[in-house]
Design a protein around this motif. Sequence first.
Motif, short mmCIF file in Angstrom:
data_model
loop_
_atom_site.label_atom_id
_atom_site.label_comp_id
_atom_site.label_asym_id
_atom_site.label_seq_id
_atom_site.Cartn_x
_atom_site.Cartn_y
_atom_site.Cartn_z
N GLN A 1 0.96 -1.15 0.04
CA GLN A 1 0.02 -0.11 0.04
C GLN A 1 0.74 1.30 -0.02
OE1 GLN A 1 -3.61 -0.30 0.40
NE2 GLN A 1 -3.09 -2.51 -0.08
N LYS B 1 -5.07 4.99 2.51
CA LYS B 1 -6.48 5.17 2.41
C LYS B 1 -7.14 3.93 2.84
CE LYS B 1 -6.70 7.18 -1.92
NZ LYS B 1 -7.36 7.30 -3.23
N ARG B 2 -8.19 4.17 3.43
CA ARG B 2 -8.99 3.03 3.94
C ARG B 2 -9.64 2.15 2.76
NH1 ARG B 2 -12.40 3.09 8.62
NH2 ARG B 2 -13.95 1.15 8.64
N THR B 3 -9.40 1.13 2.76
CA THR B 3 -9.90 0.07 2.00
C THR B 3 -10.70 -1.19 2.61
OG1 THR B 3 -7.83 -1.28 1.60
CG2 THR B 3 -8.41 0.63 0.13
N ALA B 4 -11.21 -2.21 2.09
CA ALA B 4 -11.56 -3.33 2.60
C ALA B 4 -10.57 -4.08 3.31
CB ALA B 4 -12.33 -4.37 1.72
N ARG C 1 -11.91 8.65 5.02
CA ARG C 1 -11.54 7.61 3.88
C ARG C 1 -10.14 7.25 4.30
NH1 ARG C 1 -11.58 11.32 -1.12
NH2 ARG C 1 -10.84 12.82 0.58
N THR D 1 -7.31 -2.46 4.36
CA THR D 1 -6.86 -1.99 5.41
C THR D 1 -7.73 -1.77 6.52
OG1 THR D 1 -7.42 0.21 4.45
CG2 THR D 1 -5.45 -0.68 3.85
#
Length: 113
Positions: free
Chosen positions: A38, A67-70, A101, A72
């Motif tokens: 990332q 970034k916030r993702t599924a 986010r 992370t």
Amino acid sequence: MAAPLAGELTRVVRFERATLVDDGLGMVERWAPHGRSQRAKRTDLSDGERWRAAEIGASVTTRFVLKRTAFTADLTPKDRLSCDGLSFGISGIREQAADPRFLELTCTARTDR
């Protein structure tokens, strides 16, 4: 802390997750790569040295913003992060107050090894 601009996500971080494996003598913890690398912003917060039980230890505490993702959002303090040749233990994960986010990970690494 304000949300980072795209140009501020200059570090590449990788994550590892421990699994228990049988080494023939018993169950031991082995670290294995977890997910894809990332992009993150790195801010060193403090460094320090300890003298305890005849041991000298140096460490650095760092905040990574990514970034916030599924993926992370699924990270936990049981995982660890690698960046710039150091392995960081994750001590805290929180949603960034200025922009949900992004996630802030507070991490600590030993710098004397």
